[in-house]
Structure formats: C-alpha cells, structure tokens
Design an enzyme around this catalytic site. Sequence first.
Site, PDB file in Angstrom:
ATOM      1  N   GLY A  41       0.796  -1.230   0.000  1.00 59.02           N
ATOM      2  CA  GLY A  41       0.000   0.000   0.000  1.00 59.02           C
ATOM      3  C   GLY A  41       0.826   1.275   0.000  1.00 59.02           C
ATOM      4  O   GLY A  41       2.005   1.291  -0.367  1.00 59.02           O
ATOM      5  N   THR A  42       0.188   2.344   0.436  1.00 67.10           N
ATOM      6  CA  THR A  42       0.805   3.674   0.420  1.00 67.10           C
ATOM      7  C   THR A  42       2.129   3.679   1.174  1.00 67.10           C
ATOM      8  O   THR A  42       3.127   4.235   0.711  1.00 67.10           O
ATOM      9  CB  THR A  42      -0.155   4.695   1.076  1.00 67.10           C
ATOM     10  OG1 THR A  42      -1.401   4.641   0.393  1.00 67.10           O
ATOM     11  CG2 THR A  42       0.399   6.099   1.026  1.00 67.10           C
ATOM     12  N   HIS A 450      23.894   7.110  30.046  1.00 65.00           N
ATOM     13  CA  HIS A 450      24.690   8.288  29.671  1.00 65.00           C
ATOM     14  C   HIS A 450      25.849   7.870  28.776  1.00 65.00           C
ATOM     15  O   HIS A 450      26.481   6.857  29.069  1.00 65.00           O
ATOM     16  CB  HIS A 450      25.226   8.949  30.933  1.00 65.00           C
ATOM     17  CG  HIS A 450      26.137  10.105  30.647  1.00 65.00           C
ATOM     18  ND1 HIS A 450      25.664  11.324  30.214  1.00 65.00           N
ATOM     19  CD2 HIS A 450      27.497  10.216  30.712  1.00 65.00           C
ATOM     20  CE1 HIS A 450      26.687  12.136  30.039  1.00 65.00           C
ATOM     21  NE2 HIS A 450      27.811  11.501  30.328  1.00 65.00           N
TER      22      HIS A 450
HETATM   23  C1  LIG Z   1       4.360  10.666   1.520  1.00 64.80           C
HETATM   24  C2  LIG Z   1       3.781   9.913   2.696  1.00 64.80           C
HETATM   25  C3  LIG Z   1       4.576   9.640   3.779  1.00 64.80           C
HETATM   26  C4  LIG Z   1       4.058   8.944   4.863  1.00 64.80           C
HETATM   27  N1  LIG Z   1       4.877   8.684   5.920  1.00 64.80           N
HETATM   28  C5  LIG Z   1       4.384   8.048   6.990  1.00 64.80           C
HETATM   29  C6  LIG Z   1       5.218   7.731   8.090  1.00 64.80           C
HETATM   30  O1  LIG Z   1       6.416   8.029   8.078  1.00 64.80           O
HETATM   31  N2  LIG Z   1       4.690   7.073   9.131  1.00 64.80           N
HETATM   32  C7  LIG Z   1       3.367   6.727   9.171  1.00 64.80           C
HETATM   33  O2  LIG Z   1       2.930   6.145  10.154  1.00 64.80           O
HETATM   34  N3  LIG Z   1       2.550   6.999   8.134  1.00 64.80           N
HETATM   35  C8  LIG Z   1       3.021   7.643   7.055  1.00 64.80           C
HETATM   36  N4  LIG Z   1       2.201   7.889   5.992  1.00 64.80           N
HETATM   37  C9  LIG Z   1       0.787   7.460   6.070  1.00 64.80           C
HETATM   38  C10 LIG Z   1       0.657   5.962   5.800  1.00 64.80           C
HETATM   39  O3  LIG Z   1       1.256   5.654   4.564  1.00 64.80           O
HETATM   40  C11 LIG Z   1      -0.794   5.556   5.815  1.00 64.80           C
HETATM   41  O4  LIG Z   1      -1.382   5.979   7.018  1.00 64.80           O
HETATM   42  C12 LIG Z   1      -0.967   4.054   5.681  1.00 64.80           C
HETATM   43  O5  LIG Z   1      -0.396   3.599   4.490  1.00 64.80           O
HETATM   44  C13 LIG Z   1      -2.447   3.673   5.731  1.00 64.80           C
HETATM   45  O6  LIG Z   1      -2.565   2.303   5.539  1.00 64.80           O
HETATM   46  P1  LIG Z   1      -3.927   1.652   4.987  1.00 64.80           P
HETATM   47  O7  LIG Z   1      -3.688   0.192   5.011  1.00 64.80           O
HETATM   48  O8  LIG Z   1      -5.087   2.205   5.709  1.00 64.80           O
HETATM   49  O9  LIG Z   1      -4.070   2.187   3.497  1.00 64.80           O
HETATM   50  P2  LIG Z   1      -3.060   2.147   2.214  1.00 64.80           P
HETATM   51  O10 LIG Z   1      -1.659   1.974   2.639  1.00 64.80           O
HETATM   52  O11 LIG Z   1      -3.430   3.332   1.441  1.00 64.80           O
HETATM   53  O12 LIG Z   1      -3.484   0.814   1.483  1.00 64.80           O
HETATM   54  C14 LIG Z   1      -4.707   0.666   0.831  1.00 64.80           C
HETATM   55  C15 LIG Z   1      -4.537  -0.381  -0.247  1.00 64.80           C
HETATM   56  O13 LIG Z   1      -5.819  -0.715  -0.757  1.00 64.80           O
HETATM   57  C16 LIG Z   1      -5.713  -0.901  -2.163  1.00 64.80           C
HETATM   58  N5  LIG Z   1      -7.062  -0.706  -2.717  1.00 64.80           N
HETATM   59  C17 LIG Z   1      -7.835   0.399  -2.670  1.00 64.80           C
HETATM   60  N6  LIG Z   1      -9.034   0.162  -3.229  1.00 64.80           N
HETATM   61  C18 LIG Z   1      -9.015  -1.126  -3.648  1.00 64.80           C
HETATM   62  C19 LIG Z   1      -9.953  -1.961  -4.295  1.00 64.80           C
HETATM   63  N7  LIG Z   1     -11.190  -1.525  -4.598  1.00 64.80           N
HETATM   64  N8  LIG Z   1      -9.584  -3.224  -4.588  1.00 64.80           N
HETATM   65  C20 LIG Z   1      -8.353  -3.692  -4.269  1.00 64.80           C
HETATM   66  N9  LIG Z   1      -7.425  -2.948  -3.651  1.00 64.80           N
HETATM   67  C21 LIG Z   1      -7.759  -1.685  -3.335  1.00 64.80           C
HETATM   68  C22 LIG Z   1      -4.708   0.156  -2.589  1.00 64.80           C
HETATM   69  O14 LIG Z   1      -4.133  -0.163  -3.837  1.00 64.80           O
HETATM   70  C23 LIG Z   1      -3.711   0.111  -1.423  1.00 64.80           C
HETATM   71  O15 LIG Z   1      -2.672  -0.801  -1.679  1.00 64.80           O
HETATM   72  C24 LIG Z   1       2.697   8.540   4.871  1.00 64.80           C
HETATM   73  C25 LIG Z   1       1.888   8.803   3.763  1.00 64.80           C
HETATM   74  C26 LIG Z   1       2.422   9.489   2.685  1.00 64.80           C
HETATM   75  C27 LIG Z   1       1.547   9.761   1.500  1.00 64.80           C
END
Ligand SMILES: Cc1cc2nc3c(=O)[nH]c(=O)nc-3n(C[C@H](O)[C@H](O)[C@H](O)COP(=O)(O)OP(=O)(O)OC[C@H]3O[C@@H](n4cnc5c(N)ncnc54)[C@H](O)[C@@H]3O)c2cc1C
Length: 471
Positions: A41-42, A450
Amino acid sequence: MANEYDLIVVGAGTGGYVAAIRAAQLGLRTAVVEKQKALGGTCLLWGCIPTKALLEHAHALKVVQHAKDWGISLGQAAATIDMTQVQTRKDRIVAGLTKGVEFLFKKNKIDWIKGTARLAGNGGVDVFEGEKQTLRARQIIVATGSEPRGVPGIDIDRKRIITSDEAIHLRKVPASLVIMGSGAVGVEFGSIFSRFGSDVTVIELLPRLVPVEDEAVSAELEKSFRKQGITCYTGAKVTGARADADGVDIDALLADGQAKQIRADYLLVATGRGPVTAGLNAEGIGLELEKGYVKVDAQYQTNVPGVSAIGDVITVGGAGHPQLAHVSSAEGVIAAERIAGQDVRPINYDHVPGCTYCDPEIGSVGLTEQEATARGYDVRVGVFPFSALGRAKIAGETDGFVKIVAEKKCDELLGVHVIGLRSTELVAEATLALRLESTVEELIRTIHAHPTMAEAIGEAAHAVHGSAIHM
Ligand SMILES: Cc1cc2nc3c(=O)[nH]c(=O)nc-3n(C[C@H](O)[C@H](O)[C@H](O)COP(=O)(O)OP(=O)(O)OC[C@H]3O[C@@H](n4cnc5c(N)ncnc54)[C@H](O)[C@@H]3O)c2cc1C
C-alpha cells in the site's frame, strides 16, 4: 470451496496486510484483494518507506557537507547528489520490503487475489482483473486506504502541479519547489529537496508549521527551517496556480494581506489525504459513510453485519482519525482478533505516537500544552534543550528539545513532545510511559543511560518539578 474464505481483506496496505497475517495466525482462511502489482500500500510504495529512504540520503548529504567539521577532507570537490542512484536505492528498499510481505503471505497461507474489489453484499466480493471472479467470506475487512486530496481552484496536473505520489519519483532535483501545506508530508519533502539543493518555499494556511504539534515544536521547526534557507509563509493562502511546460506560476495571499507571485519548477500540493471508496460499491451495500470515510465503532465494525473497516479509510466518529501506518496496523490486529473470537480492547487515540521525519525530526505523543489546557487540566510543563545535552553536542545536532506536559495535582504525564535528533526513536519511551499511566516522578526515577539523547526525557521530567540537573 476455492473461493470461500473466513475473511477477505480488501487492500494490502499496512492495515490490510497486517490484519490478514494476524487473522491467518489465528486460524482463519484468509484472502487479500489488492489492485496494485505489489503488496504494502501507500506506506511501502509511495509513503513512509520511500520518503524515509530519501530523507536518509538527505542526512548523508548533510554529513558530507559538514565534512570539515568532522576533520574529513574532500579536497575541492563540492558534495552533490545523484538522483538516479537515490531512486535506485529507494526502489531496491521498497522492492525488498514488498517481497517480504509476499513471503509472509505465503508463510501464513494467505491468498493474494490480484485485482480491484467491489463489494457485492452478503459476504460477496467481486474482483475485476481481466475476467470477473466472485469470492465469498463470512467476514470482510475494508482497508482501502487514502489518496492525496486536492483543493478547489488548484488543478493538479501531476506534471508541474504534483502530489506526494509524483514528488517521490522525481529523477532530477528541482531548482525551485513550492509546497502547499506544512503537515508531515509537506515538511518532509521540504527537508529532502532543500538539502538536495532546491530553493524551497512552504505555504501554510494556518498560523504555524506542523499545526497538529505543540506550539513550541512548530516555532522551533520554523526557526530551524529559516536557518536552513527554507522560506516559510504561515497564515498564507495559495489562491491560484498556472502550470506550463517548464514550471508553475503561483499566486499567494500572505498573512499581512500582501499578494505574492512565485515562479517555481513544481508546486507540491500536500494538503491532506481523503478516503478511497470509489468503485467499491460501499453505498450499494448500505455502508454508512461520513464525509466519504467509512464509519466504524471502537472495534472497527461498520453498520453492515460482517463488514469491518480499518486504516486511513475510516472515521471512528467525531474528531479526526490519525492517518498513520502504525495506527492502521494496530486497528488491523484488533479487527482480526475480534473476528477470530478474541476479547479486544479499544485503542486510546490520545496515546498514538506521531513522527515527522523532517530535519529536525519530530516525535510526539499525548496532549500538547494547548490541548491539555483546553481540556481543563491544571497544566505544568518541563523543557530540556538539546543544546545542554552531551550526546547532542557530540553529534553536532543541538537544535531542539524535549517538552513534557503534565497535570499538577496528581503529577500525571499527559504528553511528550520532542524535536531534534532521534526524536522519532525517543518518543517510544514516552508512549510506553503514557500507556502505563506513569507519573512525572516515575520518569525522573527511571535511570537513563549516559550519554544518550534519552537523558533529555529524564531531564525534562526533572524540569517539570523545577529540578533539572544540567540546566
Ligand atoms: C508521503 C507519505 C509519507 C508517509 N509517511 C508516513 C510515516 O512516516 N509514518 C506513518 O505512520 N505513516 C506515514 N504515511 C501514512 C501511511 O502511509 C498511511 O497511514 C498508511 O499507508 C495507511 O494504511 P492503509 O492500510 O489504511 O491504506 P493504504 O496503505 O493506502 O493501502 C490501501 C490499499 O488498498 C488498495 N485498494 C484500494 N481500493 C481497492 C480496491 N477496490 N480493490 C483492491 N485494492 C484496493 C490500494 O491499492 C492500497 O494498496 C505517509 C503517507 C504518505 C503519502
């Protein structure tokens, strides 16, 4: 049957893949539907991991730029950064980690179903990848995450007016970059490209940078950014942006009412992220949404029996839900354990650590001084600056401090806010202390080795009681 599962997770981000692994560990036959070609994911593909990889390069460049201070001679050569190598190393790290998740899926016998999922109701999930296939499960977890959110009037063309999804792949250091928004994403990219040599301007609508942090942390970051040559306009608004082949013309309204035009190579729109539910048929199966987010209770159940949701796509009702990788994973574990029949306890969102890896980095947990005061606590604070700390002096990184927010009568620890070297590691001790409902006295009596950066936590605790030793 091949397409019948105990649990189907939609989305393989840090929420979804962790939920799936925990469910499989607990004996549930589990599948994950993911539309991307890689897992993670993200966080793995565009977020936490790749940005931190770039920040590590920025840190390495900083050390080299200060080579003289370390008695290292580079001759006449000026340090430069090779973006091709930066991108190659970052991609290698990302690929290694996504392959790692694939390995964990195999190890836990989780089926990775490639394609885009659409909820069909009554435990059905249609998956589209070429041909449609239908899966069925007793339980479904929606973990579809978030995507960059635009702002009205600014047309994100993804070429010159970009989001973090494009910024992470830039193969050339821009000469100039304007960043709209100073949340974690904005200030991290600001630190990266400023160190790489871009002329960086940050424009923030609210009166201070990193507006969710304690006010003292915001002020320290702004001071440090200005020292590094990053231009910061707070209380300022981007009112328009026009892209052409070579760059973008940006109109801004500054805090004093002055109109400002800026020409830059890129405008990075970093004004937040919104939920991903498009194409999911959420409303079709009757899922209750709030401003587009899937509404859940404290155990991540939606209003539709058998459908749970976790991570960036949810709202737990009321105040903003933190969009963080570790939050999505923690929610995934709780949802999976509840589905497997275990007793689970709700997350205390006041105890979620937040880390921002700009330079200087920020680690914070619990209430800020302003939040604690607003909630009616009789607040006292203690601050210990890194300029008085041996380990910080050794590292040559004396910007920043630890600030502890506590309650006077019972000495209850309410929040810890750190800016400066290793803040994102230091916050772990503070998180545990909050979880264990520690008093400030207990932090004082905890012996800190320390010389370490962690000594500043002990000293800041002392400072709350007016007894800091080295100040
Ligand atoms: C630039 C950036 C830096 C970041 N840095 C940090 C950090 O340092 N520390 C931190 O804690 N957080 C960070 N984050 C936030 C973090 O990435 C997110 O909070 C986290 O990824 C959320 O996880 P999630 O599983 O909810 O969603 P996501 O990681 O967004 O995963 C959702 C997945 O669902 C899939 N998907 C969506 N719809 C469908 C569908 N209909 N069918 C099949 N698949 C689908 C997508 O392709 C994706 O792979 C950062 C975000 C960004 C943008």
